[in-house]
Design an enzyme around this catalytic site. Structure first.
Site, PDB file in Angstrom:
ATOM      1  N   SER A   1      10.996   5.358   5.699  1.00 26.63           N
ATOM      2  CA  SER A   1      10.465   3.996   5.568  1.00 26.63           C
ATOM      3  C   SER A   1      10.646   3.380   4.192  1.00 26.63           C
ATOM      4  O   SER A   1      10.679   2.158   4.063  1.00 26.63           O
ATOM      5  CB  SER A   1       8.989   3.980   5.958  1.00 26.63           C
ATOM      6  OG  SER A   1       8.260   4.920   5.200  1.00 26.63           O
TER       7      SER A   1
ATOM      8  N   GLU B   1      -2.671  -9.473   2.007  1.00 29.34           N
ATOM      9  CA  GLU B   1      -3.473  -8.418   1.410  1.00 29.34           C
ATOM     10  C   GLU B   1      -2.509  -7.323   0.973  1.00 29.34           C
ATOM     11  O   GLU B   1      -1.421  -7.187   1.520  1.00 29.34           O
ATOM     12  CB  GLU B   1      -4.450  -7.849   2.444  1.00 29.34           C
ATOM     13  CG  GLU B   1      -3.848  -6.870   3.458  1.00 29.34           C
ATOM     14  CD  GLU B   1      -2.833  -7.476   4.420  1.00 29.34           C
ATOM     15  OE1 GLU B   1      -2.925  -8.686   4.676  1.00 29.34           O
ATOM     16  OE2 GLU B   1      -1.937  -6.747   4.891  1.00 29.34           O
TER      17      GLU B   1
ATOM     18  N   LYS C   1       9.039  -3.061   4.784  1.00 32.25           N
ATOM     19  CA  LYS C   1       8.115  -4.203   4.793  1.00 32.25           C
ATOM     20  C   LYS C   1       8.842  -5.539   4.718  1.00 32.25           C
ATOM     21  O   LYS C   1       8.368  -6.537   5.246  1.00 32.25           O
ATOM     22  CB  LYS C   1       7.104  -4.063   3.664  1.00 32.25           C
ATOM     23  CG  LYS C   1       6.157  -2.895   3.916  1.00 32.25           C
ATOM     24  CD  LYS C   1       4.810  -3.104   3.297  1.00 32.25           C
ATOM     25  CE  LYS C   1       3.796  -2.108   3.815  1.00 32.25           C
ATOM     26  NZ  LYS C   1       4.081  -0.717   3.374  1.00 32.25           N
TER      27      LYS C   1
HETATM   28  C1  LIG Z   1       3.355   0.418   3.729  1.00 32.02           C
HETATM   29  C2  LIG Z   1       4.245   1.572   3.934  1.00 32.02           C
HETATM   30  C3  LIG Z   1       4.069   2.458   5.026  1.00 32.02           C
HETATM   31  C4  LIG Z   1       2.938   2.358   6.002  1.00 32.02           C
HETATM   32  O1  LIG Z   1       2.902   1.208   6.757  1.00 32.02           O
HETATM   33  P1  LIG Z   1       3.237   1.165   8.313  1.00 32.02           P
HETATM   34  O2  LIG Z   1       2.745  -0.164   8.735  1.00 32.02           O
HETATM   35  O3  LIG Z   1       2.503   2.285   8.974  1.00 32.02           O
HETATM   36  O4  LIG Z   1       4.696   1.312   8.458  1.00 32.02           O
HETATM   37  C5  LIG Z   1       4.977   3.482   5.200  1.00 32.02           C
HETATM   38  N1  LIG Z   1       6.001   3.661   4.335  1.00 32.02           N
HETATM   39  C6  LIG Z   1       6.196   2.848   3.285  1.00 32.02           C
HETATM   40  C7  LIG Z   1       7.353   3.115   2.371  1.00 32.02           C
HETATM   41  C8  LIG Z   1       5.334   1.780   3.038  1.00 32.02           C
HETATM   42  O5  LIG Z   1       5.527   0.987   1.980  1.00 32.02           O
END
Ligand SMILES: *Cc1c(COP(=O)(O)O)cnc(C)c1O
Length: 401
Positions: free
Chosen positions: A387, A126, A104
């Site tokens: 992620s 948000e 993010k």
């Molecule tokens: C917010 C988040 C997601 C999901 O968001 P995407 O916009 O689909 O990438 C996935 N993994 C983590 C670690 C997150 O914090």
């Protein structure tokens, strides 16, 4: 119920994951469905972003922030022991190693820098679990901006630690008491608030959702994941490009950023959704939060509340570009259950010494399942975006172990 892989490899379609067509369209999805004052504000963001993105000065400043503050480039880690057990060659793109612990930060640093360029002094955001809120508060503090974060009252109760982190970073956290008091309502409230303050505030959306230009802009800020991984794969893999590129999908930003680096290759793109938040796999056409896309709905067209063990996947829709990629057959979207995701998180921890976010564990759960049932042919090379890190999920996992 599982769809089958296409028999032929998809040819790289020209221009896929380039700029959207006029008025922010990805096929029949996207657009700018908002009240007139927000349409104007979106137009300003669009213009500023196009200018900035074409300006080497802006690109250089962002690249430097990403390097010195966020810790980029992130490594590509071969998952040796797990690969051996699965019979595939799995590589992890390590977004969990960025500052604040997820992808993010890539997007919020981009938008915060754009906001300062536009002369805005405040960011509005948000947040659901608080990850995007924390990232926004972080970028605001770094660049000397104010931050106002809208968060559902229920999420505030569930995510006390992230609420504290945001306040510690100097952000104002505004409880949202309408509807189900979760992310969907926080997003509506943030948009409503933006209407009155567009002159001095930038709305920093956390995924590839919302009105044009957000789905496109956020994907461009996240494409650093795919671009870095493309170069790392070229150096690391004999074939240069992996056979499969896999990422989890909430709104779809880490997946879109990853896919963007490989859209012009023969790699198969797989987005993994939560069983209870499968906008791309099971959603129907609708309009919400300024954009036409796929959303989970009941028979009356009411948006259905999503449910996932991973807070970041708890969104009832998906970004418009993913809906389009699905229609084109360029990417496919699959689902995994809470139990599969939790199992995958534990397995990665014990085989590779990495505790993944439960969101990322969804992507891994699909890799494990697909390797097990032969859907992923033995010896395939798989790039998976990790992620985020799992520290935030320990209390959830503690109840399951
Ligand atoms: C917010 C988040 C997601 C999901 O968001 P995407 O916009 O689909 O990438 C996935 N993994 C983590 C670690 C997150 O914090």
């Amino acid at each position: 119920m599982r769809d089958v892989l296409p028999l032929r490899e998809p040819a790289p379609p020209d221009g896929t994951m380039g700029e959207p067509r006029a008025r922010g369209r990805f096929g029949e999805y996207g657009g700018r469905y908002a009240p007139e004052s927000l349409v104007e504000a979106c137009r300003e963001v669009d213009e500023a972003f196009r200018e900035a993105w074409a300006d080497p000065g802006f690109r250089g400043a962002l690249a430097r922030l990403l390097a010195v503050h966020a810790g980029r480039p992130t490594p590509l880690t071969p998952a040796h022991r797990l690969s051996e057990a699965l019979g595939v060659r799995l590589y992890l793109k390590r977004e969990d190693l960025t500052h604040t612990g997820s992808h993010k930060i890539n997007n919020v640093l981009g938008q915060a820098l754009l906001a300062t360029r536009m002369g805005r002094r405040r960011l509005i955001a948000e947040t659901g679990a608080g990850q995007h809120g924390v990232a926004t508060a972080t970028a605001a503090a770094l660049l000397g901006l104010e931050a106002t974060v809208f968060m559902g009252e229920r999420d505030i109760e569930r995510q006390a630690l992230n609420v504290f982190r945001m306040r510690m970073l100097g952000a104002e956290v505004v409880p949202v008491t309408t509807g189900s008091r979760t992310l969907k309502d926080a997003t509506s409230e943030a948009m409503r608030h933006w209407v009155g303050v567009t002159g001095d505030s930038h709305y920093c959306i956390g995924s590839v959702v919302g009105p044009d230009p957000y789905p496109w802009m956020v994907r461009e800020f996240q494409r650093i994941i795919g671009d870095e991984a493309r170069g790392q794969c070229a150096a690391e893999l004999r074939t240069g490009v992996p056979d499969y590129v896999v990422a989890c999908v909430g709104g779809g930003s880490n997946a879109a950023g990853t896919f963007a680096g490989f859209a012009d290759t023969r790699a198969r793109l797989v987005g993994v959704e939560a069983e209870g938040g499968a906008g791309a796999a099971r959603g129907r056409l609708g309009v919400m939060h300024g954009c036409r896309s796929l959303f989970l709905q009941d028979d009356d067209g009411q948006i259905v509340q999503a449910h996932s063990i991973a807070a970041g996947l708890d969104y009832p829709g998906v970004g418009p570009e993913h809906a389009h990629l699905r229609d084109l057959g360029r990417a496919r979207y699959v689902t995994v259950t809470d139990e599969e995701a939790a199992g995958a998180a534990v397995r990665l921890a014990r085989t590779e010494g990495i505790l993944p976010a439960l969101e990322s564990a969804h992507a891994l759960a699909w890799v494990i399942r697909a390797a097990g049932d032969g859907e992923l042919p033995a010896g395939s090379t798989v790039l998976m975006t990790l992620s985020g890190r799992g520290d935030k999920d320990v209390s959830t996992l503690k109840e399951l172990l």
